[in-house]
Design a protein around this motif. Sequence first.
Motif, PDB file in Angstrom:
ATOM      1  N   PHE A   7       0.824  -1.214   0.000  1.00 54.28           N
ATOM      2  CA  PHE A   7       0.000   0.000   0.000  1.00 54.28           C
ATOM      3  C   PHE A   7       0.854   1.258   0.000  1.00 54.28           C
ATOM      4  CE2 PHE A   7      -3.797  -2.469   1.418  1.00 54.28           C
ATOM      5  CZ  PHE A   7      -4.652  -1.992   0.432  1.00 54.28           C
ATOM      6  N   GLY A  11       0.925   3.962  -2.854  1.00 52.39           N
ATOM      7  CA  GLY A  11       0.652   5.378  -2.528  1.00 52.39           C
ATOM      8  C   GLY A  11       1.711   6.281  -3.080  1.00 52.39           C
ATOM      9  N   VAL A  14       1.349   6.548  -6.877  1.00 49.52           N
ATOM     10  CA  VAL A  14       0.245   7.439  -7.266  1.00 49.52           C
ATOM     11  C   VAL A  14       0.679   8.897  -7.110  1.00 49.52           C
ATOM     12  CG1 VAL A  14      -2.056   8.240  -6.605  1.00 49.52           C
ATOM     13  CG2 VAL A  14      -1.602   5.793  -6.784  1.00 49.52           C
ATOM     14  N   LEU A  15       1.357   9.158  -5.996  1.00 50.86           N
ATOM     15  CA  LEU A  15       1.816  10.522  -5.726  1.00 50.86           C
ATOM     16  C   LEU A  15       2.796  10.976  -6.808  1.00 50.86           C
ATOM     17  CD1 LEU A  15       1.697  12.820  -3.676  1.00 50.86           C
ATOM     18  CD2 LEU A  15       3.618  11.777  -2.485  1.00 50.86           C
ATOM     19  N   ALA A  18       1.048  11.600 -10.066  1.00 50.42           N
ATOM     20  CA  ALA A  18       0.278  12.841 -10.027  1.00 50.42           C
ATOM     21  C   ALA A  18       1.188  14.049 -10.222  1.00 50.42           C
ATOM     22  CB  ALA A  18      -0.475  12.946  -8.705  1.00 50.42           C
ATOM     23  N   VAL A  19       2.326  14.031  -9.522  1.00 52.61           N
ATOM     24  CA  VAL A  19       3.274  15.141  -9.639  1.00 52.61           C
ATOM     25  C   VAL A  19       3.788  15.248 -11.075  1.00 52.61           C
ATOM     26  CG1 VAL A  19       5.570  15.966  -8.955  1.00 52.61           C
ATOM     27  CG2 VAL A  19       3.954  15.178  -7.215  1.00 52.61           C
ATOM     28  N   PHE A  21       2.333  14.241 -13.770  1.00 46.83           N
ATOM     29  CA  PHE A  21       1.234  14.683 -14.621  1.00 46.83           C
ATOM     30  C   PHE A  21       1.100  16.208 -14.581  1.00 46.83           C
ATOM     31  CE2 PHE A  21      -3.584  14.171 -15.518  1.00 46.83           C
ATOM     32  CZ  PHE A  21      -3.354  14.284 -16.879  1.00 46.83           C
ATOM     33  N   VAL A  22       1.170  16.755 -13.359  1.00 54.31           N
ATOM     34  CA  VAL A  22       1.035  18.208 -13.217  1.00 54.31           C
ATOM     35  C   VAL A  22       2.217  18.913 -13.878  1.00 54.31           C
ATOM     36  CG1 VAL A  22       1.033  20.110 -11.571  1.00 54.31           C
ATOM     37  CG2 VAL A  22      -0.378  18.094 -11.144  1.00 54.31           C
ATOM     38  N   THR A  25       1.756  18.820 -17.550  1.00 54.33           N
ATOM     39  CA  THR A  25       0.679  19.699 -17.996  1.00 54.33           C
ATOM     40  C   THR A  25       1.148  21.155 -18.041  1.00 54.33           C
ATOM     41  OG1 THR A  25      -0.839  18.204 -16.912  1.00 54.33           O
ATOM     42  CG2 THR A  25      -1.749  20.294 -17.614  1.00 54.33           C
TER      43      THR A  25
ATOM     44  N   LYS B  25      -7.973  13.822 -23.838  1.00 56.13           N
ATOM     45  CA  LYS B  25      -7.228  14.105 -22.612  1.00 56.13           C
ATOM     46  C   LYS B  25      -8.165  14.163 -21.405  1.00 56.13           C
ATOM     47  CE  LYS B  25      -3.274  17.076 -21.711  1.00 56.13           C
ATOM     48  NZ  LYS B  25      -2.680  18.351 -22.059  1.00 56.13           N
ATOM     49  N   SER B  29      -8.455  11.833 -18.007  1.00 60.15           N
ATOM     50  CA  SER B  29      -8.301  12.299 -16.633  1.00 60.15           C
ATOM     51  C   SER B  29      -9.539  11.938 -15.812  1.00 60.15           C
ATOM     52  CB  SER B  29      -8.004  13.794 -16.595  1.00 60.15           C
ATOM     53  OG  SER B  29      -9.055  14.518 -17.157  1.00 60.15           O
ATOM     54  N   LYS B  39      -9.390   3.408  -5.508  1.00 62.67           N
ATOM     55  CA  LYS B  39      -8.199   2.977  -4.787  1.00 62.67           C
ATOM     56  C   LYS B  39      -8.213   3.493  -3.345  1.00 62.67           C
ATOM     57  CE  LYS B  39      -4.623   2.412  -7.878  1.00 62.67           C
ATOM     58  NZ  LYS B  39      -3.691   3.110  -8.743  1.00 62.67           N
ATOM     59  N   LEU B  42     -10.614   1.674  -1.213  1.00 63.69           N
ATOM     60  CA  LEU B  42     -10.058   0.372  -0.856  1.00 63.69           C
ATOM     61  C   LEU B  42      -9.034   0.516   0.258  1.00 63.69           C
ATOM     62  CD1 LEU B  42      -9.421  -1.570  -4.197  1.00 63.69           C
ATOM     63  CD2 LEU B  42     -10.942  -2.215  -2.314  1.00 63.69           C
ATOM     64  N   GLY B  43      -8.177   1.516   0.081  1.00 67.82           N
ATOM     65  CA  GLY B  43      -7.121   1.759   1.078  1.00 67.82           C
ATOM     66  C   GLY B  43      -7.740   1.990   2.464  1.00 67.82           C
ATOM     67  N   PHE B  70      -1.359   9.038   6.334  1.00 64.82           N
ATOM     68  CA  PHE B  70      -0.493   8.854   5.157  1.00 64.82           C
ATOM     69  C   PHE B  70      -1.327   8.676   3.889  1.00 64.82           C
ATOM     70  CE2 PHE B  70       1.819   5.975   2.294  1.00 64.82           C
ATOM     71  CZ  PHE B  70       2.949   6.744   2.060  1.00 64.82           C
ATOM     72  N   TYR B  71      -2.280   7.703   3.932  1.00 64.81           N
ATOM     73  CA  TYR B  71      -3.086   7.459   2.730  1.00 64.81           C
ATOM     74  C   TYR B  71      -4.010   8.630   2.444  1.00 64.81           C
ATOM     75  CZ  TYR B  71      -1.306   2.737   2.928  1.00 64.81           C
ATOM     76  OH  TYR B  71      -0.483   1.650   2.950  1.00 64.81           O
ATOM     77  N   ILE B  74      -1.958  11.338   0.720  1.00 67.41           N
ATOM     78  CA  ILE B  74      -1.640  10.945  -0.657  1.00 67.41           C
ATOM     79  C   ILE B  74      -2.868  11.046  -1.554  1.00 67.41           C
ATOM     80  CG2 ILE B  74      -1.186   8.892  -2.082  1.00 67.41           C
ATOM     81  CD1 ILE B  74       1.105   8.261  -0.267  1.00 67.41           C
ATOM     82  N   ILE B  77      -3.666  14.696  -2.258  1.00 67.87           N
ATOM     83  CA  ILE B  77      -2.747  15.302  -3.230  1.00 67.87           C
ATOM     84  C   ILE B  77      -3.051  14.795  -4.629  1.00 67.87           C
ATOM     85  CG2 ILE B  77      -0.328  15.404  -3.985  1.00 67.87           C
ATOM     86  CD1 ILE B  77       0.431  15.422  -0.981  1.00 67.87           C
ATOM     87  N   ALA B  78      -3.288  13.477  -4.721  1.00 69.67           N
ATOM     88  CA  ALA B  78      -3.561  12.894  -6.042  1.00 69.67           C
ATOM     89  C   ALA B  78      -4.836  13.481  -6.634  1.00 69.67           C
ATOM     90  CB  ALA B  78      -3.674  11.375  -5.926  1.00 69.67           C
ATOM     91  N   ALA B  81      -4.242  17.027  -7.685  1.00 76.07           N
ATOM     92  CA  ALA B  81      -3.425  17.119  -8.898  1.00 76.07           C
ATOM     93  C   ALA B  81      -4.244  16.789 -10.133  1.00 76.07           C
ATOM     94  CB  ALA B  81      -2.234  16.163  -8.789  1.00 76.07           C
ATOM     95  N   PHE B  84      -6.649  19.536 -10.856  1.00 75.18           N
ATOM     96  CA  PHE B  84      -5.916  20.659 -11.449  1.00 75.18           C
ATOM     97  C   PHE B  84      -5.672  20.409 -12.936  1.00 75.18           C
ATOM     98  CE2 PHE B  84      -1.731  22.236 -12.790  1.00 75.18           C
ATOM     99  CZ  PHE B  84      -1.904  23.605 -12.606  1.00 75.18           C
ATOM    100  N   ALA B  85      -5.211  19.192 -13.253  1.00 77.21           N
ATOM    101  CA  ALA B  85      -4.925  18.849 -14.653  1.00 77.21           C
ATOM    102  C   ALA B  85      -6.200  18.904 -15.481  1.00 77.21           C
ATOM    103  CB  ALA B  85      -4.298  17.462 -14.728  1.00 77.21           C
ATOM    104  N   GLN B  88      -7.058  22.451 -16.096  1.00 76.23           N
ATOM    105  CA  GLN B  88      -6.142  22.991 -17.111  1.00 76.23           C
ATOM    106  C   GLN B  88      -6.595  22.581 -18.519  1.00 76.23           C
ATOM    107  OE1 GLN B  88      -4.178  25.432 -15.482  1.00 76.23           O
ATOM    108  NE2 GLN B  88      -2.680  24.738 -16.985  1.00 76.23           N
TER     109      GLN B  88
END
Lengths: 202, 236
Positions: A7, A11, A14-15, A18-19, A21-22, A25, B25, B29, B39, B42-43, B70-71, B74, B77-78, B81, B84-85, B88
């Motif tokens: 996991f 994680g 994925v992070l 994502a970074v 990808f940004v 972009t 695109k 996304s 995900k 599930l986490g 932690f999860y 993450i 942030i995901a 992101a 954001f994309a 954009q």
Amino acid sequence: MTSRRTFTAAGILVLAAAVAFVVYTVFGGKVSDSSVEAGFARDMSSHHRQAVEMSFIIRDRTDDEDVRRLAYDIATSQSAQIGMMTAWLDAWGLPHVDPAGRMRWMSGHPGHTTVAPGAPMPGMATDAQLKELRAAHGRAAEILFLKLMIAHHQGGVDMARAAVDRAKEPEVQRLARTMVNGQRSEIELMNGMLAEREKQQG
Amino acid sequence: MSKGARNRTTKTGDGGSAKTAKSGKSAKSGTAAKSTAGKSALGGGGGKGRGRASRGVGLPQERNWGSYIFYGVISLIAVAAIAFAAIQANKPPIDGLEEFGDLKQGHTTSPVKYAQTPPVGGDHDPTWQNCGVYDKQLRNENAVHSLEHGAVWITYRPGLPAAQLNKLKQIVQSNDYTLLSPYPGLDSPIVLSAWGSQLKLDDASDPRVNEFLKMFVQGKQTPEPGALCSEGKATP
């Protein structure tokens, strides 16, 4: 514990994705809108378009085989080169015009400054000159065409040299170099053809 | 990440049916967002499961808070992101832009009735209008052919202040594939048209003029890429 590590790894993945990808972009695409490459592709396309136009005009204004063949050569090769440069801009995802001004990418190149808004690029014929060419025929049209095209090529060679000196993309370098060499030798050819015709006219 | 946010519904053109702009695109996304949401759910479930199990073996319960955080971080942030994309990729290209679909491309020497004023596409005259500055009204049918070649047609309501008109002239003289002509009866002082797109403006110094040119001069909408804007019709 293994699943916990899985996991954690997932994680982090994925992070990272994502970074990435940004970043892609926002900063993606390697050639910028203000680059030498983009400026050259736009301005040389514009410059070439007029050479194609003049070549088609002269083919309708004279029966002289040598001039018609030269015009055919210029019209077909420069049209194909416009296609190459257009494809670059599309591949780079960049606009086909720069409303902020032509020739900005050449600033600092020896003997060149930015062209004033609305002013023609070096070597370009004026609307009045094109009108004169459309109205002329025979030898007079050939002489006018050769004079206009020699000046046009001189402007083109200068612009292409600036790209040879400054462009980083190898395909841009290569095409610009072929333009310098090809147009230089055509200037020599045209100078000879012009002298011949001016002598005949007396 | 709703359908409404991803898709830009466009106005009905002369053909009648509305077009929906949806890029590959953005669709991608959207899918990515869904799978991430799955995900993280599930986490979360896994964390809870372990929480119960850990009580059984007597591990201190506080240890799990770390993994929740932690999860959670993450996932946040995901999701941020990807959102954001997606924003954009889907932000309206130019504020106030109108788009029209289903435009015909036939050739005719007869007059054509266009759904938009000025027209943004449709059947047109076999001869295109040369690009450049005109001080008289152009025939729609010729100008529409230039739009098909990737040109931008700048029209203004007669009586536009001289300073603004000069600015528009300078723009057209400095940029290939542009036309300028007066157009009586416009519902805004200046209208920019490209094949399938239109933007109405009040002022020639509006920064959206340049945005429109950059997007549409020989842009992706061009039905005949590479076609020229010269050696056609030279007079209004």
